[in-house]
Motif scaffolding. Structure first.
Motif, PDB file in Angstrom:
ATOM      1  N   LEU A  15       0.847  -1.187   0.000  1.00 49.61           N
ATOM      2  CA  LEU A  15       0.000   0.000   0.000  1.00 49.61           C
ATOM      3  C   LEU A  15       0.886   1.242   0.000  1.00 49.61           C
ATOM      4  O   LEU A  15       1.988   1.223   0.545  1.00 49.61           O
ATOM      5  CB  LEU A  15      -0.902   0.007   1.235  1.00 49.61           C
ATOM      6  N   ARG A  16       0.409   2.308  -0.576  1.00 48.84           N
ATOM      7  CA  ARG A  16       1.187   3.557  -0.582  1.00 48.84           C
ATOM      8  C   ARG A  16       1.309   4.149   0.801  1.00 48.84           C
ATOM      9  O   ARG A  16       2.270   4.821   1.127  1.00 48.84           O
ATOM     10  CB  ARG A  16       0.538   4.575  -1.517  1.00 48.84           C
ATOM     11  N   GLY A  17       0.316   3.918   1.616  1.00 51.08           N
ATOM     12  CA  GLY A  17       0.319   4.400   2.996  1.00 51.08           C
ATOM     13  C   GLY A  17      -0.312   3.349   3.892  1.00 51.08           C
ATOM     14  O   GLY A  17      -0.873   2.377   3.421  1.00 51.08           O
ATOM     15  N   GLU A  18      -0.212   3.565   5.178  1.00 46.87           N
ATOM     16  CA  GLU A  18      -0.783   2.621   6.135  1.00 46.87           C
ATOM     17  C   GLU A  18      -2.273   2.869   6.320  1.00 46.87           C
ATOM     18  O   GLU A  18      -2.725   4.006   6.276  1.00 46.87           O
ATOM     19  CB  GLU A  18      -0.109   2.777   7.499  1.00 46.87           C
ATOM     20  N   LEU A  27      -2.564  -1.896   8.640  1.00 49.30           N
ATOM     21  CA  LEU A  27      -2.382  -2.666   7.422  1.00 49.30           C
ATOM     22  C   LEU A  27      -1.423  -1.907   6.514  1.00 49.30           C
ATOM     23  O   LEU A  27      -1.672  -0.752   6.168  1.00 49.30           O
ATOM     24  CB  LEU A  27      -3.740  -2.852   6.738  1.00 49.30           C
ATOM     25  N   THR A  28      -0.310  -2.527   6.172  1.00 47.82           N
ATOM     26  CA  THR A  28       0.683  -1.879   5.312  1.00 47.82           C
ATOM     27  C   THR A  28       0.794  -2.564   3.950  1.00 47.82           C
ATOM     28  O   THR A  28       1.398  -2.030   3.036  1.00 47.82           O
ATOM     29  CB  THR A  28       2.075  -1.891   5.966  1.00 47.82           C
TER      30      THR A  28
END
Length: 76
Positions: A15-18, A27-28
């Motif tokens: 993912l671009r961010g958490e 969730l990463t």
């Protein structure tokens, strides 16, 4: 059409961010299982099964286990 085999392969999507929720939810990356269904004519159908252990309780291992459990009933 006769199915000849099922195959699974886990993979991750970063993912671009958490994504965070609650005090400990984070969730990463997304974990999924790629499921391939092969038939006697050489065709392959592909789908993905998203794994969400904190929401629905499934894991990569449980998704692969259920595919293995179902395979004898579906193949042939």
């Amino acid at each position: 059409m006769t199915l000849t085999r099922l195959a699974t392969r886990p993979f991750e999507l970063p993912l671009r961010g958490e994504l965070r929720w609650g005090r400990s939810g984070e969730l990463t990356r997304l974990r999924h299982v790629l499921v391939a269904v092969h038939d006697e004519a050489g065709n392959v159908g592909v789908a993905e099964a998203p794994v969400r252990p904190t929401i629905y309780g499934e894991t990569v291992e449980s998704v692969q286990a259920i595919i293995r459990l179902l395979e004898p009933a579906l193949v042939g």
